[in-house]
Design a protein around this motif. Structure first.
Motif, PDB file in Angstrom:
ATOM      1  N   ASP A  42      48.262  37.822  41.663  1.00 34.90           N
ATOM      2  CA  ASP A  42      47.732  36.754  42.503  1.00 34.90           C
ATOM      3  C   ASP A  42      46.597  37.305  43.355  1.00 34.90           C
ATOM      4  O   ASP A  42      46.767  38.323  44.037  1.00 34.90           O
ATOM      5  N   PHE A  43      45.442  36.659  43.313  1.00 39.25           N
ATOM      6  CA  PHE A  43      44.303  37.134  44.098  1.00 39.25           C
ATOM      7  C   PHE A  43      44.580  37.112  45.599  1.00 39.25           C
ATOM      8  O   PHE A  43      43.923  37.831  46.353  1.00 39.25           O
ATOM      9  N   THR A  44      45.537  36.285  46.048  1.00 37.01           N
ATOM     10  CA  THR A  44      45.871  36.306  47.467  1.00 37.01           C
ATOM     11  C   THR A  44      46.564  37.610  47.857  1.00 37.01           C
ATOM     12  O   THR A  44      46.652  37.939  49.042  1.00 37.01           O
ATOM     13  N   SER A  45      47.060  38.341  46.873  1.00 41.92           N
ATOM     14  CA  SER A  45      47.623  39.678  47.073  1.00 41.92           C
ATOM     15  C   SER A  45      46.917  40.631  46.112  1.00 41.92           C
ATOM     16  O   SER A  45      47.427  40.924  45.026  1.00 41.92           O
ATOM     17  N   PRO A  46      45.718  41.097  46.467  1.00 37.28           N
ATOM     18  CA  PRO A  46      44.886  41.871  45.534  1.00 37.28           C
ATOM     19  C   PRO A  46      45.575  43.079  44.933  1.00 37.28           C
ATOM     20  O   PRO A  46      45.248  43.481  43.807  1.00 37.28           O
ATOM     21  N   GLU A  47      46.555  43.630  45.636  1.00 34.05           N
ATOM     22  CA  GLU A  47      47.237  44.807  45.098  1.00 34.05           C
ATOM     23  C   GLU A  47      48.022  44.471  43.836  1.00 34.05           C
ATOM     24  O   GLU A  47      48.250  45.341  42.991  1.00 34.05           O
ATOM     25  N   THR A  48      48.426  43.198  43.656  1.00 34.64           N
ATOM     26  CA  THR A  48      49.171  42.825  42.460  1.00 34.64           C
ATOM     27  C   THR A  48      48.287  42.858  41.218  1.00 34.64           C
ATOM     28  O   THR A  48      48.796  42.982  40.100  1.00 34.64           O
ATOM     29  N   ILE A  49      46.995  42.729  41.403  1.00 36.08           N
ATOM     30  CA  ILE A  49      46.059  42.840  40.284  1.00 36.08           C
ATOM     31  C   ILE A  49      45.536  44.262  40.165  1.00 36.08           C
ATOM     32  O   ILE A  49      45.499  44.838  39.073  1.00 36.08           O
ATOM     33  N   GLY A  50      45.179  44.847  41.299  1.00 45.81           N
ATOM     34  CA  GLY A  50      44.699  46.227  41.271  1.00 45.81           C
ATOM     35  C   GLY A  50      45.705  47.182  40.664  1.00 45.81           C
ATOM     36  O   GLY A  50      45.331  48.138  39.973  1.00 45.81           O
ATOM     37  N   GLY A  51      46.992  46.928  40.890  1.00 50.04           N
ATOM     38  CA  GLY A  51      48.033  47.803  40.362  1.00 50.04           C
ATOM     39  C   GLY A  51      48.183  47.745  38.853  1.00 50.04           C
ATOM     40  O   GLY A  51      48.873  48.588  38.272  1.00 50.04           O
ATOM     41  N   LEU A  52      47.551  46.772  38.219  1.00 48.63           N
ATOM     42  CA  LEU A  52      47.630  46.646  36.762  1.00 48.63           C
ATOM     43  C   LEU A  52      46.531  47.423  36.040  1.00 48.63           C
ATOM     44  O   LEU A  52      46.564  47.554  34.814  1.00 48.63           O
ATOM     45  N   LEU A  53      45.565  47.943  36.801  1.00 54.13           N
ATOM     46  CA  LEU A  53      44.359  48.514  36.205  1.00 54.13           C
ATOM     47  C   LEU A  53      44.470  50.021  36.014  1.00 54.13           C
ATOM     48  O   LEU A  53      45.059  50.719  36.849  1.00 54.13           O
TER      49      LEU A  53
END
Length: 275
Positions: A42-53
């Motif tokens: 969720d972009f409202t919690s950027p770490e949830t996307i950053g952690g996938l990279l």
């Protein structure tokens, strides 16, 4: 790995479909079955996307607007840079610039942040989406606007996805912005005529003065000042270059973009009368 954010949107779904056989991770706010590996982010919690990279990944960056979204997407860009991604392909909008009206302002902030990030990137700057015409007609026999006789370019979201797919699967090139358009720029009366021909029932375009169109948008739930800004955009976009046609889609993908008639035929069920 190709990480696709906004995977359940119009562009995201089309992109997933066009990347069959690639190592893809689809990301959306809620679980979804898209036929590929999926993760919740969720972009409202950027770490949830950053952690996938991971190092070497290719990231497709796309999100619908929400309060504070430019800051959140910029944080994802920072996390992607730190993770060592090989490329970011981002969906922006034509004429994006910090301080511009509607979504063009936040998009401009994101574009500038991406350009300064040091990450190889491609910024896609499309015109209006043909898919938005489905909501404009709302299953009825008429749609409204404040376009007057101005010409407006629309592009099928599937063609935006095709450009993204090509850029995400070829060797990473020089960072660049890509102005994406459809193959024609009709007036909205001409759009209504094409709808009538393709959909097989009379469709009319009703032109309204800007204040009346703004009031209509407000009744539909668009908050002020955005309702007035959107109605004003109707009346001015064709005067500021949004009728221009580029050959970018064909240059990148090897085939021309879909016509409005193609789009309407493919989505006839979505335009069916309500009830």
């Amino acid at each position: 790995m190709i990480v696709i954010t906004g995977a359940t949107g119009s562009i995201g779904r089309a992109l997933v479909a066009q990347l069959h056989g690639q190592d893809v991770l689809a990301v959306s706010r809620k679980p979804a079955d898209l036929g590929v590996r999926h993760a919740v982010g969720d972009f409202t919690s950027p770490e949830t996307i950053g952690g996938l990279l991971s190092p070497g990944d290719r990231l497709f960056l796309n999100s619908s607007p929400f309060p504070g979204w430019a800051d959140r997407l910029n944080e994802v860009i920072d996390r992607a840079a730190k993770a060592g991604v090989a490329q970011i392909v981002s969906v922006s909008v034509r004429d994006a610039a910090p301080g511009a009206s509607l979504s063009a302002g936040p998009h401009g902030e994101i574009d500038e942040h991406l350009r300064a990030s040091g990450v190889p990137h491609a910024i896609l700057q499309p015109t209006g989406f043909m898919q938005n015409l489905i909501g404009d007609l709302r299953g009825g026999d008429r749609f409204h606007g404040a376009w007057g006789g101005g010409r407006m370019n629309y592009i099928d979201a599937r063609d935006i996805a095709a450009v993204a797919a090509a850029l995400l699967t070829r060797p990473v090139g020089a960072s660049e912005s890509y102005l994406l358009t459809g193959p024609e720029s009709p007036t909205h009366e001409e759009i209504a005529a094409t709808m009538t021909s393709v959909l097989g029932r009379p469709i009319a375009y009703v032109d309204l003065p800007v204040p009346e169109m703004a009031a209509r948008l407000a009744e539909q739930g668009v908050p002020e000042p955005f309702a007035t800004e959107l109605a004003t955009a109707h009346a001015t976009l064709s005067e500021t270059g949004w009728a221009e046609i580029t050959t970018t889609v064909e240059e990148v993908t090897g085939r021309p973009p879909r016509t409005l008639a193609d789009f309407l035929a493919d989505h006839a069920a979505a335009f069916a009368p309500a009830g």
